[in-house]
Enzyme design. Structure first.
Site, PDB file in Angstrom:
ATOM      1  N   LYS A  44      10.350   8.836   4.590  1.00  0.00           N
ATOM      2  CA  LYS A  44      11.559   8.232   5.169  1.00  0.00           C
ATOM      3  C   LYS A  44      12.821   8.891   4.623  1.00  0.00           C
ATOM      4  CE  LYS A  44      10.854   3.674   4.383  1.00  0.00           C
ATOM      5  NZ  LYS A  44      11.048   2.219   4.519  1.00  0.00           N
ATOM      6  N   LYS A  46      13.952   8.325   1.622  1.00  0.00           N
ATOM      7  CA  LYS A  46      14.633   7.311   0.802  1.00  0.00           C
ATOM      8  C   LYS A  46      14.277   7.515  -0.663  1.00  0.00           C
ATOM      9  CE  LYS A  46      16.067   3.093   2.880  1.00  0.00           C
ATOM     10  NZ  LYS A  46      15.990   1.648   2.958  1.00  0.00           N
TER      11      LYS A  46
END
Ligand code: C2G
Length: 132
Positions: A44, A46
């Protein structure tokens, strides 16, 4: 028993996370939360402060949460919904429309995000404190 599922990273657990879990639970009797693994967060893009084990344990301790599972891939939602016999899929409306394909398997609800709080803002506030 009406089962609800939601997905997320839940890093630096905050009020916005609490409110989405509380609201998700209100759609049924049993709430499963799929917490993103560290490996999936890499996918992702992140960067997490807390490792999966800590994020999962914090979410599991929330009284609205009945079960925590791992989220390792974008593609697992359909399988999760079938396997856990999910009635309602809930996400914050920053994801509005992104998971409409799940409507073939369960009810899909996108809920307004809690304003003025995010893990990113929390990190920025702390950095600003250090600069001050
Ligand atoms: N959220 C919210 N209000 C905020 C911040 C977050 O309602 N102020 C909600 C998000 O909309 C999301 C959930 O809290 O539904 C978890 O947010 P994140 O941990 O940022 O999760 P995200 O990175 O969006 O991961 O496959 C789905 C992804 O795993 C979702």
């Amino acid at each position: 028993m009406k089962k609800v599922i939601t997905y997320g990273t839940f890093d630096l657990f905050h009020y916005g996370h609490l409110k989405i879990l509380e609201r998700a639970k209100s759609f049924g009797d049993y709430l499963i939360v799929a917490v993103s693994s560290d490996e999936f967060n890499d996918i992702k893009g992140k960067k997490c402060t807390y490792p999966f084990e800590h994020r999962a344990e914090i979410v599991k301790a929330i009284k609205f949460v009945d079960e925590v599972i791992r989220e390792d891939a974008w593609e697992q939602k359909t399988e999760d919904i079938k396997k856990h016999k999910i009635d309602v899929f809930v996400m914050g409306n920053d994801w509005k429309g992104k998971f409409d394909f799940l409507k073939d398997f369960c009810r899909v609800e996108y809920l307004p995000r809690t304003p003025n709080i995010s893990t990113t803002e929390i990190k920025e506030n702390i950095q600003n404190l250090h600069r001050a």
